[in-house]
Design a protein around this motif. Structure first.
Motif, mmCIF file in Angstrom:
data_model
loop_
_atom_site.group_PDB
_atom_site.id
_atom_site.type_symbol
_atom_site.label_atom_id
_atom_site.label_comp_id
_atom_site.label_asym_id
_atom_site.label_seq_id
_atom_site.Cartn_x
_atom_site.Cartn_y
_atom_site.Cartn_z
ATOM 1 N N GLU A 11 68.300 -49.444 55.595
ATOM 2 C CA GLU A 11 69.765 -49.496 55.703
ATOM 3 C C GLU A 11 70.233 -50.926 55.431
ATOM 4 N N PRO A 12 70.162 -51.338 54.144
ATOM 5 C CA PRO A 12 70.463 -52.736 53.817
ATOM 6 C C PRO A 12 71.901 -53.140 54.124
ATOM 7 N N HIS A 13 72.787 -52.189 54.286
ATOM 8 C CA HIS A 13 74.183 -52.521 54.540
ATOM 9 C C HIS A 13 74.556 -52.461 56.008
ATOM 10 N N VAL A 14 73.538 -52.264 56.852
ATOM 11 C CA VAL A 14 73.796 -52.159 58.288
ATOM 12 C C VAL A 14 73.251 -53.413 58.970
ATOM 13 N N MET A 15 74.031 -54.013 59.863
ATOM 14 C CA MET A 15 73.542 -55.209 60.571
ATOM 15 C C MET A 15 72.285 -54.861 61.353
ATOM 16 N N PRO A 16 71.282 -55.715 61.250
ATOM 17 C CA PRO A 16 69.987 -55.384 61.847
ATOM 18 C C PRO A 16 69.939 -55.640 63.360
ATOM 19 N N THR A 17 70.875 -55.069 64.114
ATOM 20 C CA THR A 17 70.885 -55.296 65.557
ATOM 21 C C THR A 17 69.821 -54.469 66.271
ATOM 22 N N TYR A 18 69.298 -53.456 65.603
ATOM 23 C CA TYR A 18 68.283 -52.610 66.231
ATOM 24 C C TYR A 18 67.035 -52.546 65.368
ATOM 25 N N ALA A 19 65.869 -52.673 66.005
ATOM 26 C CA ALA A 19 64.612 -52.416 65.314
ATOM 27 C C ALA A 19 64.343 -50.920 65.477
ATOM 28 N N ARG A 20 64.925 -50.119 64.602
ATOM 29 C CA ARG A 20 64.855 -48.662 64.777
ATOM 30 C C ARG A 20 63.467 -48.122 64.531
ATOM 31 N N VAL A 21 63.147 -47.020 65.213
ATOM 32 C CA VAL A 21 61.944 -46.256 64.917
ATOM 33 C C VAL A 21 62.145 -45.650 63.535
ATOM 34 N N PRO A 22 61.143 -45.744 62.647
ATOM 35 C CA PRO A 22 61.336 -45.281 61.260
ATOM 36 C C PRO A 22 61.332 -43.757 61.128
ATOM 37 N N ILE A 23 62.290 -43.133 61.770
ATOM 38 C CA ILE A 23 62.429 -41.676 61.689
ATOM 39 C C ILE A 23 63.889 -41.398 61.372
ATOM 40 N N MET A 24 64.129 -40.493 60.440
ATOM 41 C CA MET A 24 65.495 -40.099 60.090
ATOM 42 C C MET A 24 65.743 -38.724 60.702
ATOM 43 N N LEU A 25 66.551 -38.692 61.758
ATOM 44 C CA LEU A 25 66.755 -37.423 62.464
ATOM 45 C C LEU A 25 67.817 -36.575 61.780
ATOM 46 N N SER A 26 67.628 -35.294 61.838
ATOM 47 C CA SER A 26 68.491 -34.367 61.117
ATOM 48 C C SER A 26 69.313 -33.477 62.047
ATOM 49 N N HIS A 27 68.686 -32.827 62.986
ATOM 50 C CA HIS A 27 69.410 -31.906 63.867
ATOM 51 C C HIS A 27 68.619 -31.670 65.142
ATOM 52 N N GLY A 28 69.273 -31.041 66.115
ATOM 53 C CA GLY A 28 68.598 -30.792 67.378
ATOM 54 C C GLY A 28 69.050 -29.488 67.999
ATOM 55 N N ARG A 29 68.290 -29.055 68.989
ATOM 56 C CA ARG A 29 68.613 -27.842 69.743
ATOM 57 C C ARG A 29 67.933 -27.978 71.097
ATOM 58 N N GLY A 30 68.715 -27.913 72.161
ATOM 59 C CA GLY A 30 68.113 -28.067 73.488
ATOM 60 C C GLY A 30 67.449 -29.427 73.615
ATOM 61 N N CYS A 31 66.202 -29.442 74.086
ATOM 62 C CA CYS A 31 65.485 -30.715 74.275
ATOM 63 C C CYS A 31 64.698 -31.122 73.040
ATOM 64 N N ARG A 32 64.944 -30.453 71.916
ATOM 65 C CA ARG A 32 64.180 -30.773 70.698
ATOM 66 C C ARG A 32 65.067 -31.291 69.584
ATOM 67 N N VAL A 33 64.489 -32.204 68.785
ATOM 68 C CA VAL A 33 65.166 -32.656 67.569
ATOM 69 C C VAL A 33 64.180 -32.591 66.413
ATOM 70 N N TRP A 34 64.720 -32.506 65.200
ATOM 71 C CA TRP A 34 63.899 -32.455 64.000
ATOM 72 C C TRP A 34 64.313 -33.569 63.049
ATOM 73 N N ASP A 35 63.311 -34.119 62.330
ATOM 74 C CA ASP A 35 63.656 -35.135 61.343
ATOM 75 C C ASP A 35 63.895 -34.466 59.985
ATOM 76 N N VAL A 36 64.326 -35.271 59.023
ATOM 77 C CA VAL A 36 64.693 -34.697 57.724
ATOM 78 C C VAL A 36 63.492 -34.105 56.982
ATOM 79 N N ASP A 37 62.270 -34.460 57.434
ATOM 80 C CA ASP A 37 61.083 -33.871 56.814
ATOM 81 C C ASP A 37 60.600 -32.646 57.575
ATOM 82 N N GLY A 38 61.387 -32.220 58.581
ATOM 83 C CA GLY A 38 61.059 -30.989 59.295
ATOM 84 C C GLY A 38 60.134 -31.182 60.487
#
Ligand code: PLP
Length: 403
Positions: A11-38
């Motif tokens: 995210e080159p256009h986002v200020m680097p205030t967070y050292a994010r976990v390299p996961i791109m999340l897509s959606h969730g349901r209940g206590c579960r979430v899924w990343d864009v790779d499923g």
């Protein structure tokens, strides 16, 4: 080790205030979430104690969709039907009198600090001082940062706001000494359970002792329930375990189950300090946020989520202790309800990515404390799954590293 995501997000256009976990999340349901790779993850972080009802709770989704199609924002120039019901719901459950609404934790704490200063000024104290705590976290604005007890997050932002006296937690004598003979003290301000500081609960006896001291000196007792409040510990508010009421209580995180809502709830000594013109915020109390807070509270009650937080939290704490105590490197497992910290003897930030790779989302706070703050809808099976995923990761991490 391979990357958890096929394409590491950048995210080159986002200020680097967070050292994010390299996961791109897509959606969730209940206590579960899924990343864009499923890939599926069990969410034991809940957006840092925010997603009270987990993800995409059908009743919350329905209420919010209805509200988005009706009114999102109108400003505080006008009334709308959702502010008073949410304020009343918070007063009923806390035993306090009225509420100021905002949109985040720091904003709620900023309002609390202003209330304390106004309280002092109304009494003729020109330079009011507020007692705050070592390891406290109250937010990232200049004032709440100054109240925070972590030199690391303060560094680079001096000069800090003055008027704070700092003491250690759970030491009434230290509080007495630090305030002895000081006529400028107006308030004592702490988290009932310190969150970012490493999940350190304040003793019920201590909280009751501070309440008595505040009564004796006419100080405001201000309890930051931004993280530990809204049912997380098994009561609506964590200070209720000490059978006392604060004068001022900031809330945020779990209040809107993901929609940004903050609030300051005030008892009789603080409820009339703010008058028209004293304080305000554009987004505070908007219809969408109020609807989210109200529906979250109703769902929590209909689904018995306070009792669930207490039961699943007790189970997690007991089982984690059983599995982990005695392991060299594990110092303590502590917490209340679904706010649990596992303290190791060494920095363990790497566990965040290790656990994510194993399908479990959590955080590490104060460098060496693994923090679990899952949604309050957590089932017994999901609690057991957290344990089954976490324990082998902790063991492997301790085997491979040294204090
Ligand atoms: C997260 C947190 C805050 C700050 O809340 P923001 O919404 O991030 O501003 C303040 N106090 C406590 C106890 C918190 O956990």
């Amino acid at each position: 080790m391979s990357h958890p995501s096929a394409t590491p997000p950048t995210e080159p256009h986002v200020m680097p205030t967070y050292a994010r976990v390299p996961i791109m999340l897509s959606h969730g349901r209940g206590c579960r979430v899924w990343d864009v790779d499923g890939r599926e993850y069990l969410d034991a972080l809940a957006g840092i104690a925010v997603n009270t009802l987990g993800h995409a709770h059908p009743r919350l989704v329905k209420a919010l969709q209805e509200q988005v199609g009706r009114l999102i924002h109108v400003s505080n120039y006008y009334h709308h039907p959702w502010t008073e019901p949410l304020a009343a719901a918070l007063c009923e459950r806390s035993g306090l009198d009225n509420v100021f609404f905002c949109s985040s934790g720091l904003e709620a704490n900023e309002a609390a600090l202003k209330l304390a200063r106004k309280f002092g000024h109304d009494k003729g104290i020109a330079r009011p001082e507020i007692v705050v705590y070592e390891r406290a976290f109250h937010g990232r604005s200049i004032a709440t940062l100054s109240a925070t007890g972590n030199p690391k997050v303060q560094a680079g932002f001096e000069p800090l706001v003055d008027g704070f006296i700092r003491v250690p937690i759970n030491d009434l004598e230290a509080l007495r000494r630090a305030t002895a003979g000081n006529p400028n003290v107006v308030a004592v301000f702490f988290e009932a359970i310190q969150g970012e500081g490493g999940v350190h609960p304040l003793d019920a006896d201590y909280i009751a002792g501070v309440r008595a001291l505040c009564d004796a000196h006419d100080w405001l007792l201000m309890i930051d329930e931004v993280q530990c409040g809204m049912g997380r510990t098994g009561k609506w508010f964590a200070h209720q375990w000490a059978n006392i009421r604060p004068d001022v209580m900031p809330l945020a995180k779990g209040l809107g189950s993901g929609v940004p809502v903050g609030a300051v709830v005030a008892g009789p000594r603080a409820a009339r300090l703010f008058q028209p013109g004293n304080h305000g915020t554009t987004f505070g109390g908007n219809p969408l946020a109020m609807r989210a807070g109200l529906e979250t509270i109703r769902i929590m009650e209909d689904e018995g989520l306070l009792a669930n937080a207490a039961t699943q939290g007790e189970h997690l704490l007991t089982q984690l202790w059983a599995e982990l105590h005695g392991l060299p490197g594990v110092r303590e497992v502590r917490g209340k309800g679904l706010m649990i910290g596992i303290e190791l003897d060494r920095p363990c930030g790497d566990l965040v990515l290790r656990c994510a790779r194993a399908g479990l989302l959590l955080s590490v706070t104060a460098e060496r404390v693994i923090r679990l703050v899952p949604p309050l809808i957590l089932s017994r099976a999901e609690a057991d799954e957290i344990i089954a995923k976490l324990v082998p990761q902790v063991r492997a991490f301790l085997d491979e590293t040294h204090a």
